[in-house]
Design a protein around this motif. Structure first.
Motif, PDB file in Angstrom:
ATOM      1  N   GLU A   1       4.865  -8.727  13.727  1.00 11.11           N
ATOM      2  CA  GLU A   1       3.420  -8.844  13.483  1.00 11.11           C
ATOM      3  C   GLU A   1       3.107  -8.898  11.989  1.00 11.11           C
ATOM      4  OE1 GLU A   1       0.420  -9.306  15.080  1.00 11.11           O
ATOM      5  OE2 GLU A   1       1.777 -10.032  16.626  1.00 11.11           O
ATOM      6  N   GLU A   2       3.884  -8.175  11.195  1.00  7.13           N
ATOM      7  CA  GLU A   2       3.702  -8.283   9.746  1.00  7.13           C
ATOM      8  C   GLU A   2       3.957  -9.720   9.299  1.00  7.13           C
ATOM      9  OE1 GLU A   2       4.855  -5.139   6.585  1.00  7.13           O
ATOM     10  OE2 GLU A   2       6.475  -6.625   6.509  1.00  7.13           O
TER      11      GLU A   2
ATOM     12  N   VAL B   1      -8.771 -10.054   0.797  1.00 10.74           N
ATOM     13  CA  VAL B   1      -7.682  -9.224   0.267  1.00 10.74           C
ATOM     14  C   VAL B   1      -6.778  -8.801   1.419  1.00 10.74           C
ATOM     15  CG1 VAL B   1      -9.074  -7.124   0.405  1.00 10.74           C
ATOM     16  CG2 VAL B   1      -7.145  -7.204  -1.170  1.00 10.74           C
ATOM     17  N   PHE B   2      -5.488  -8.639   1.108  1.00 13.75           N
ATOM     18  CA  PHE B   2      -4.476  -8.386   2.131  1.00 13.75           C
ATOM     19  C   PHE B   2      -3.540  -7.298   1.628  1.00 13.75           C
ATOM     20  CE2 PHE B   2      -0.533  -9.448   4.456  1.00 13.75           C
ATOM     21  CZ  PHE B   2      -1.015  -9.741   5.736  1.00 13.75           C
ATOM     22  N   GLY B   3      -3.324  -6.265   2.452  1.00 15.40           N
ATOM     23  CA  GLY B   3      -2.422  -5.189   2.084  1.00 15.40           C
ATOM     24  C   GLY B   3      -1.421  -4.917   3.190  1.00 15.40           C
ATOM     25  N   THR B   4      -0.174  -4.610   2.818  1.00 10.70           N
ATOM     26  CA  THR B   4       0.873  -4.313   3.795  1.00 10.70           C
ATOM     27  C   THR B   4       1.267  -2.841   3.713  1.00 10.70           C
ATOM     28  OG1 THR B   4       2.704  -4.832   2.281  1.00 10.70           O
ATOM     29  CG2 THR B   4       1.774  -6.653   3.562  1.00 10.70           C
ATOM     30  N   ARG B   5       1.897  -2.353   4.806  1.00 12.32           N
ATOM     31  CA  ARG B   5       2.430  -0.992   4.898  1.00 12.32           C
ATOM     32  C   ARG B   5       1.382   0.077   4.569  1.00 12.32           C
ATOM     33  NH1 ARG B   5       8.051  -1.620   5.792  1.00 12.32           N
ATOM     34  NH2 ARG B   5       8.141  -3.719   6.685  1.00 12.32           N
ATOM     35  N   ALA B   6       0.184  -0.122   5.093  1.00 14.98           N
ATOM     36  CA  ALA B   6      -0.893   0.843   4.884  1.00 14.98           C
ATOM     37  C   ALA B   6      -0.883   1.908   5.973  1.00 14.98           C
ATOM     38  CB  ALA B   6      -2.245   0.127   4.877  1.00 14.98           C
ATOM     39  N   THR B   7      -1.284   3.098   5.631  1.00 18.09           N
ATOM     40  CA  THR B   7      -1.426   4.160   6.619  1.00 18.09           C
ATOM     41  C   THR B   7      -2.844   4.148   7.179  1.00 18.09           C
ATOM     42  OG1 THR B   7      -2.181   5.792   5.000  1.00 18.09           O
ATOM     43  CG2 THR B   7       0.210   5.581   5.335  1.00 18.09           C
ATOM     44  N   LYS B   8      -3.031   4.829   8.301  1.00 14.20           N
ATOM     45  CA  LYS B   8      -4.372   4.925   8.867  1.00 14.20           C
ATOM     46  C   LYS B   8      -5.301   5.681   7.922  1.00 14.20           C
ATOM     47  CE  LYS B   8      -6.839   5.750  13.168  1.00 14.20           C
ATOM     48  NZ  LYS B   8      -6.755   6.211  14.577  1.00 14.20           N
ATOM     49  N   ALA B   9      -4.769   6.682   7.237  1.00 12.48           N
ATOM     50  CA  ALA B   9      -5.585   7.436   6.277  1.00 12.48           C
ATOM     51  C   ALA B   9      -6.050   6.534   5.133  1.00 12.48           C
ATOM     52  CB  ALA B   9      -4.776   8.615   5.730  1.00 12.48           C
TER      53      ALA B   9
ATOM     54  N   ASP C   1      -4.625  -3.042  11.392  1.00 10.34           N
ATOM     55  CA  ASP C   1      -3.809  -3.172  12.589  1.00 10.34           C
ATOM     56  C   ASP C   1      -2.734  -2.096  12.552  1.00 10.34           C
ATOM     57  OD1 ASP C   1      -2.599  -4.288  14.931  1.00 10.34           O
ATOM     58  OD2 ASP C   1      -1.127  -5.263  13.641  1.00 10.34           O
ATOM     59  N   GLU C   2      -2.789  -1.167  13.497  1.00  7.63           N
ATOM     60  CA  GLU C   2      -1.855  -0.037  13.489  1.00  7.63           C
ATOM     61  C   GLU C   2      -0.420  -0.460  13.787  1.00  7.63           C
ATOM     62  OE1 GLU C   2      -2.879   3.709  15.259  1.00  7.63           O
ATOM     63  OE2 GLU C   2      -5.013   3.213  15.253  1.00  7.63           O
ATOM     64  N   ILE C   3      -0.232  -1.585  14.478  1.00  4.57           N
ATOM     65  CA  ILE C   3       1.129  -2.032  14.799  1.00  4.57           C
ATOM     66  C   ILE C   3       1.835  -2.560  13.549  1.00  4.57           C
ATOM     67  CG2 ILE C   3       2.496  -3.693  16.126  1.00  4.57           C
ATOM     68  CD1 ILE C   3       0.384  -3.496  18.325  1.00  4.57           C
ATOM     69  N   SER C   4       1.210  -3.489  12.857  1.00  4.99           N
ATOM     70  CA  SER C   4       1.825  -4.081  11.663  1.00  4.99           C
ATOM     71  C   SER C   4       1.545  -3.288  10.402  1.00  4.99           C
ATOM     72  CB  SER C   4       1.302  -5.505  11.468  1.00  4.99           C
ATOM     73  OG  SER C   4      -0.103  -5.472  11.223  1.00  4.99           O
ATOM     74  N   ARG C   5       0.550  -2.388  10.462  1.00  5.99           N
ATOM     75  CA  ARG C   5       0.100  -1.583   9.318  1.00  5.99           C
ATOM     76  C   ARG C   5      -0.481  -2.464   8.221  1.00  5.99           C
ATOM     77  NH1 ARG C   5       5.318   1.658   7.947  1.00  5.99           N
ATOM     78  NH2 ARG C   5       4.038   2.408   6.206  1.00  5.99           N
ATOM     79  N   ILE C   6      -1.161  -3.534   8.654  1.00  2.87           N
ATOM     80  CA  ILE C   6      -1.807  -4.446   7.707  1.00  2.87           C
ATOM     81  C   ILE C   6      -3.283  -4.089   7.567  1.00  2.87           C
ATOM     82  CG2 ILE C   6      -2.646  -6.825   7.497  1.00  2.87           C
ATOM     83  CD1 ILE C   6       0.169  -7.707   8.374  1.00  2.87           C
ATOM     84  N   LEU C   7      -3.734  -4.130   6.332  1.00  2.00           N
ATOM     85  CA  LEU C   7      -5.103  -3.827   5.933  1.00  2.00           C
ATOM     86  C   LEU C   7      -5.663  -5.102   5.301  1.00  2.00           C
ATOM     87  CD1 LEU C   7      -6.850  -1.109   5.485  1.00  2.00           C
ATOM     88  CD2 LEU C   7      -5.875  -1.121   3.186  1.00  2.00           C
ATOM     89  N   LYS C   8      -6.804  -5.601   5.769  1.00  2.00           N
ATOM     90  CA  LYS C   8      -7.246  -6.887   5.219  1.00  2.00           C
ATOM     91  C   LYS C   8      -8.746  -7.124   5.383  1.00  2.00           C
ATOM     92  CE  LYS C   8      -6.256  -9.368   9.524  1.00  2.00           C
ATOM     93  NZ  LYS C   8      -5.460 -10.427  10.175  1.00  2.00           N
ATOM     94  N   ILE C   9      -9.255  -7.971   4.511  1.00  3.85           N
ATOM     95  CA  ILE C   9     -10.555  -8.615   4.675  1.00  3.85           C
ATOM     96  C   ILE C   9     -10.289 -10.105   4.506  1.00  3.85           C
ATOM     97  CG2 ILE C   9     -12.895  -8.908   3.812  1.00  3.85           C
ATOM     98  CD1 ILE C   9     -12.744  -6.086   2.661  1.00  3.85           C
ATOM     99  N   GLU C  10     -10.676 -10.896   5.489  1.00  8.36           N
ATOM    100  CA  GLU C  10     -10.456 -12.339   5.430  1.00  8.36           C
ATOM    101  C   GLU C  10     -11.767 -13.090   5.320  1.00  8.36           C
ATOM    102  OE1 GLU C  10      -7.090 -14.366   7.625  1.00  8.36           O
ATOM    103  OE2 GLU C  10      -7.490 -12.691   8.965  1.00  8.36           O
ATOM    104  N   LYS C  11     -11.715 -14.240   4.674  1.00  8.31           N
ATOM    105  CA  LYS C  11     -12.883 -15.124   4.633  1.00  8.31           C
ATOM    106  C   LYS C  11     -13.156 -15.650   6.034  1.00  8.31           C
ATOM    107  CE  LYS C  11     -12.097 -16.721  -0.107  1.00  8.31           C
ATOM    108  NZ  LYS C  11     -11.721 -17.868  -0.963  1.00  8.31           N
TER     109      LYS C  11
ATOM    110  N   CYS D   1       0.802  -1.226   0.000  1.00  4.75           N
ATOM    111  CA  CYS D   1       0.000   0.000   0.000  1.00  4.75           C
ATOM    112  C   CYS D   1       0.834   1.275   0.000  1.00  4.75           C
ATOM    113  CB  CYS D   1      -0.930   0.016   1.214  1.00  4.75           C
ATOM    114  SG  CYS D   1      -2.079  -1.370   1.288  1.00  4.75           S
ATOM    115  N   SER D   2       2.020   1.235   0.550  1.00  3.65           N
ATOM    116  CA  SER D   2       2.831   2.430   0.726  1.00  3.65           C
ATOM    117  C   SER D   2       3.070   3.137  -0.609  1.00  3.65           C
ATOM    118  CB  SER D   2       4.172   2.061   1.367  1.00  3.65           C
ATOM    119  OG  SER D   2       4.976   3.208   1.554  1.00  3.65           O
ATOM    120  N   GLY D   3       2.800   4.428  -0.643  1.00  2.00           N
ATOM    121  CA  GLY D   3       3.068   5.228  -1.823  1.00  2.00           C
ATOM    122  C   GLY D   3       2.006   5.183  -2.899  1.00  2.00           C
ATOM    123  N   LYS D   4       0.981   4.358  -2.727  1.00  2.00           N
ATOM    124  CA  LYS D   4      -0.037   4.251  -3.768  1.00  2.00           C
ATOM    125  C   LYS D   4      -1.041   5.405  -3.696  1.00  2.00           C
ATOM    126  CE  LYS D   4      -0.131  -0.579  -5.192  1.00  2.00           C
ATOM    127  NZ  LYS D   4       1.213  -0.923  -4.741  1.00  2.00           N
ATOM    128  N   ASN D   5      -1.409   5.899  -4.855  1.00  2.00           N
ATOM    129  CA  ASN D   5      -2.489   6.863  -4.993  1.00  2.00           C
ATOM    130  C   ASN D   5      -3.788   6.270  -4.447  1.00  2.00           C
ATOM    131  OD1 ASN D   5      -4.923   7.455  -6.940  1.00  2.00           O
ATOM    132  ND2 ASN D   5      -3.627   9.285  -7.052  1.00  2.00           N
TER     133      ASN D   5
END
Length: 249
Positions: free
Chosen positions: A131-132, A75-83, A98-108, A53-57
């Motif tokens: 945690e990542e 879907v699973f995303g890494t290095r995401a910001t809170k914004a 998760d603010e610690i690992s900066r992971i963004l996800k939806i799991e089955k 996720c980092s740096g993506k528009n």
């Protein structure tokens, strides 16, 4: 939906053969102009594509997130910001962050996890990278045992957890400073150790370079090293090893 699900639906009569044929005739990637989504990656490697996720528009991230969710049902995303999380949540209320690992996800829901990976850290400051690794492995279907703050400055802490560590199919050792944890663990277990140097440390640690060099130069056997702060890469590799361990049980 993956290939196995398609075949199961055909077997049960839920999906006509013609629809399944259309699925398998799709291009192995989806062209989006600014991205080419590798929709066949899970079919080839057993792991669906994830998002860095980092740096993506924002608009690009949202569309990529939606396409992967549509294709896989998760879907699973890494290095995401809170914004970025808040932006995604406006469109997908079920997304977790998760603010610690900066992971963004939806799991089955009800995902089955197998085997065991031990994720160990030298210190508490190494936990974000650990945690990542741990959450990556869990997302891809592994059971994870977290064993944190067991660095070499107090070796008795790690030895008290040695039986748990030795029972895992793979060990992830996350350490900054001088990075000695991986060498110690490599001499105490009969399973592969994946060493993750972190950028934690004072000036001479050179943002993780000292730990990286220590791990690469380890005299213990059975240690593989990933890049500095690369928890995702460690979690992915650990899952591959864990799957082999489960297969051999």
């Amino acid at each position: 939906m993956d290939a196995h699900e398609v075949l199961e639906k055909v077997k049960s009569g839920e999906m006509p053969i013609e629809e399944a044929e259309r699925y398998f005739r799709r291009e192995p990637f989806e062209e989006m102009g600014y991205a080419k989504l590798d929709t066949h990656r899970k079919l080839r490697s057993g792991f669906a594509e994830v998002i860095f996720c980092s740096g993506k528009n924002d608009e690009h991230l949202l569309h990529i997130f939606g396409k992967l969710y549509e294709a896989e049902g998760e879907v699973f995303g890494t290095r995401a910001t809170k914004a970025q999380y808040e932006m995604i949540r406006n469109h997908y209320s079920e997304v977790l962050y998760d603010e610690i690992s900066r992971i963004l996800k939806i799991e089955k829901p009800g995902k089955k996890r197998t085997g065991k990976i031990a994720v160990c850290t030298a210190g508490t400051a190494d936990i974000p990278v650990a945690e990542e690794a741990a959450q990556t492995a869990e997302y891809f279907g592994a059971n994870v045992e977290r064993i944190y703050d067991v660095g070499v400055s107090g070796l008795h802490r790690m030895l008290s957890k040695l039986e748990e560590i030795q029972s895992a199919n793979c060990v992830v050792a996350v350490a900054g400073m001088e990075g000695a944890l991986a060498s110690v663990l490599g001499g105490l277990v009969d399973k592969p150790v994946i060493a993750v140097p972190t950028s934690i440390g004072y000036g001479a640690s050179m943002h993780g370079l000292s730990a990286l060099l220590t791990m690469i130069n380890s005299c213990a056997n059975g240690i593989a090293v990933v890049n500095i702060d690369n928890g995702y890469g460690a979690g992915y590799m650990a899952t591959q090893i864990n799957r082999l361990g489960v297969r051999d049980e």
